[in-house]
Design an enzyme around this catalytic site. Structure first.
Site, mmCIF file in Angstrom:
data_model
loop_
_atom_site.group_PDB
_atom_site.id
_atom_site.type_symbol
_atom_site.label_atom_id
_atom_site.label_comp_id
_atom_site.label_asym_id
_atom_site.label_seq_id
_atom_site.Cartn_x
_atom_site.Cartn_y
_atom_site.Cartn_z
ATOM 1 N N GLU A 288 0.839 -1.207 0.000
ATOM 2 C CA GLU A 288 0.000 0.000 0.000
ATOM 3 C C GLU A 288 0.870 1.251 0.000
ATOM 4 O O GLU A 288 1.866 1.331 0.721
ATOM 5 C CB GLU A 288 -0.899 -0.002 1.239
ATOM 6 C CG GLU A 288 -1.761 1.244 1.391
ATOM 7 C CD GLU A 288 -2.435 1.310 2.753
ATOM 8 O OE1 GLU A 288 -3.384 2.107 2.893
ATOM 9 O OE2 GLU A 288 -2.007 0.582 3.674
ATOM 10 N N LYS A 352 -9.456 2.947 -3.091
ATOM 11 C CA LYS A 352 -10.014 2.485 -1.825
ATOM 12 C C LYS A 352 -11.383 3.110 -1.604
ATOM 13 O O LYS A 352 -11.580 4.309 -1.821
ATOM 14 C CB LYS A 352 -9.069 2.860 -0.679
ATOM 15 C CG LYS A 352 -9.420 2.226 0.657
ATOM 16 C CD LYS A 352 -8.343 2.547 1.694
ATOM 17 C CE LYS A 352 -8.602 1.841 3.017
ATOM 18 N NZ LYS A 352 -7.554 2.145 4.025
ATOM 19 N N CYS A 405 -5.521 -2.117 2.650
ATOM 20 C CA CYS A 405 -5.359 -1.990 4.100
ATOM 21 C C CYS A 405 -6.523 -2.645 4.832
ATOM 22 O O CYS A 405 -6.832 -3.802 4.634
ATOM 23 C CB CYS A 405 -5.195 -0.516 4.480
ATOM 24 S SG CYS A 405 -4.732 -0.244 6.207
#
Length: 531
Positions: A288, A352, A405
């Site tokens: 990430e 995301k 994440c």
């Protein structure tokens, strides 16, 4: 046992609070990296006995009568979440000059808020409370429901749901394929609370037999699932995954003077020759926000990536994407996964959708920024959430379910409207939390998503724990926490037998309904209140 139960039931004041805190904190030993789930056969009976003695005055009204039960659950939850989430404070010490003042809020404040959920659970259970088996069923239903609510209330934070404590190994994870995390949470509370029946000698025999049956089915189904997996599975088109774990210190992540060193390390690790006898990687995965700059504004970086990649190789990396505002609106920044081919062309991306509150964005931003508050990851002024989730198409005909994440802790995010995909792709940066239990807990939750979806998991973490699991949750290979290196693994097969999120929700609903019915019948007729 009976004397112990009576002593706990009759406790009051500081001793009662201490017992609840102790029971909650003790429960954390069942979570990674300890995985000693037997402690829950101690902590949950203590909670049951505390609730046995947690009735308010008969003339105090409903809320007054439930207040002691709520307080018991809140203290239990406070012990559980402080002991299980203290490591969150490590993220605030990365930029201690700016965020150290908020350390008590992370270490004590957030656990105190999360403990409200467990207070509500014990209060709900107390509404259906009775002697014997009924109260165990009531507690089971209440905890199952509240863990489900915790997954979406206030943006959701189902970290360390009780169900994870019942699944320390792949064999004990397989039932989640059918009933899901929240169904396992409800059933786990029932099983772990069952020894409380011995202390009060009410419905001990039927209660313990039912708990033993549930646990036996849990273990038996897990054994069967592991035995049958792989016998009829088709290995996907040959894909050799290389995970790069650079172990970049978080304090250096966005330091302009460190950018070249970080990028060079990533390129060097990616270009390492495979070990003797191993095939060349087809897909290279970086963690990430691995890129320490905006990729689309650094064409030289794309050229260097193209020079590093061999013919037919693809790089998949986390980065930050900027989107210019329209009509005077401000620029937006997204936490993104990029796919880059061997010509240095960006051939796919995924943003995301579920951001970390106070970490990546600031709730009630207009108000809170006036008080000087900002997100912890504020290098770009905070992130925006993408509106849609979809598969990330990769060369070789692979469809990856992107989980950036902590998106990996939400079961529903693993099912996408445009297909099931071939693998779960989890890129993360747990360097925020140092050498603490946090990264171990995070891996366990991502591991369970693999079991639920029947898809292999490819997980690239900046400082660990990077890993590849097969479709039933077995860890095929991993890199330890804090270690720099690469991991070359052939992508495992999908599981041809899998259930949808909707199926698991139906199973969960049936479990909760059965537990509530059992609790209400016991309360009304006392059928299960005595041997």
């Amino acid at each position: 046992m009976e004397r112990v139960a009576e002593s706990i039931m009759l406790s009051w004041g500081a001793r009662r609070i201490g017992l609840a805190l102790f029971a909650g904190a003790l429960s954390v030993l069942a979570l990674p990296p300890f995985n000693f789930f037997a402690v829950l056969f101690v902590s949950f009976p203590i909670l049951v006995w505390l609730l046995d003695g947690a009735s308010g005055p008969a003339d105090a009204g409903v809320l007054g009568r439930l207040r002691p039960a709520f307080a018991t659950g809140w203290w239990f939850g406070t012990g559980y979440f402080v002991a299980g989430l203290w490591w969150l404070g490590n993220a605030l010490l990365v930029e201690a000059d700016t965020f150290a003042w908020a350390l008590p809020l992370a270490v004590l404040g957030l656990p105190a808020l999360l403990a409200i959920f467990y207070g509500v659970a014990t209060a709900l259970a107390r509404l259906m409370w009775s002697d014997g088996l009924g109260r165990i069923a009531a507690l089971s239903a209440a905890f199952g429901l509240i863990e489900w609510v915790r997954s979406f209330a206030l943006t959701g934070f189902p970290w360390n749901a009780i169900g994870y404590a019942a699944m320390p190994t792949p064999m004990l994870m397989q039932s989640a394929e059918i009933v899901g995390l929240y169904g396992i949470s409800a059933l786990a509370v029932f099983v772990f609370s069952a020894p409380a029946l011995i202390g009060t000698k009410r419905a001990a025999v039927p209660g313990l037999l039912l708990a033993l049956l549930l646990f036996s089915v849990h273990v038996g189904y897990g054994w069967w699932s592991l035995q049958r997996f792989g016998k009829d599975e088709e290995v996907p088109q040959a894909a050799i995954i290389r995970i790069v774990q650079p172990a970049i210190d978080q304090s250096a992540k966005w330091d302009a003077s460190e950018r070249e060193r970080i990028f060079t390390r990533l390129l060097s690790l990616s270009a390492l020759a495979p070990r003797e006898g191993q095939l060349r990687p087809t897909h290279i995965i970086w963690p990430e926000t691995a890129l320490p700059f905006l990729l689309t504004e650094n064409p030289g970086a794309l050229s260097r990536i193209a020079d590093m990649l061999q013919v037919g190789q693809t790089l998949v990396t986390g980065g930050v994407r900027r989107e210019d505002g329209v009509g005077g609106s401000p620029q937006r920044y997204y936490n993104t996964i990029y796919a880059i081919d061997d010509d240095g062309q960006i051939i796919g991306s995924a943003d995301k959708t579920h951001l970390v509150p106070f970490g990546e964005f600031l709730p009630f931003e207009a108000v809170l920024r006036r008080f000087g508050l900002s997100p912890v990851a504020d290098s770009f002024g905070g992130f925006s959430a993408a509106e849609r989730r979809g598969l990330l198409g990769l060369p070789g005909g692979l469809g990856a379910v992107p989980l950036i994440c902590y998106e990996a802790i939400f079961p529903d995010l693993s099912e996408l409207p445009d297909g099931r995909g071939d693998l779960l792709l989890n890129v993360t940066n747990d360097a925020w939390y140092g050498l603490t239990p946090g990264p171990y807990q995070h891996l366990r939750q991502a591991q369970l998503r693999s079991v639920e979806t029947g898809l292999p998991l490819v997980r690239a973490a900046n400082s660990g724990i990077s890993a590849v699991t097969d479709a039933v949750g077995n860890i095929v290979a991993s890199l330890p926490l804090g270690e720099t290196g690469v991991l070359d693994v052939a992508l495992p097969a999908r599981d041809s037998q899998f259930l949808s999120v909707k199926s698991r929700k139906i199973s969960f609903g049936l479990i909760i309904a059965a537990m509530i019915l059992l609790a209400l019948v016991a309360r009304r007729s006392k059928i299960y209140s005595s041997d």
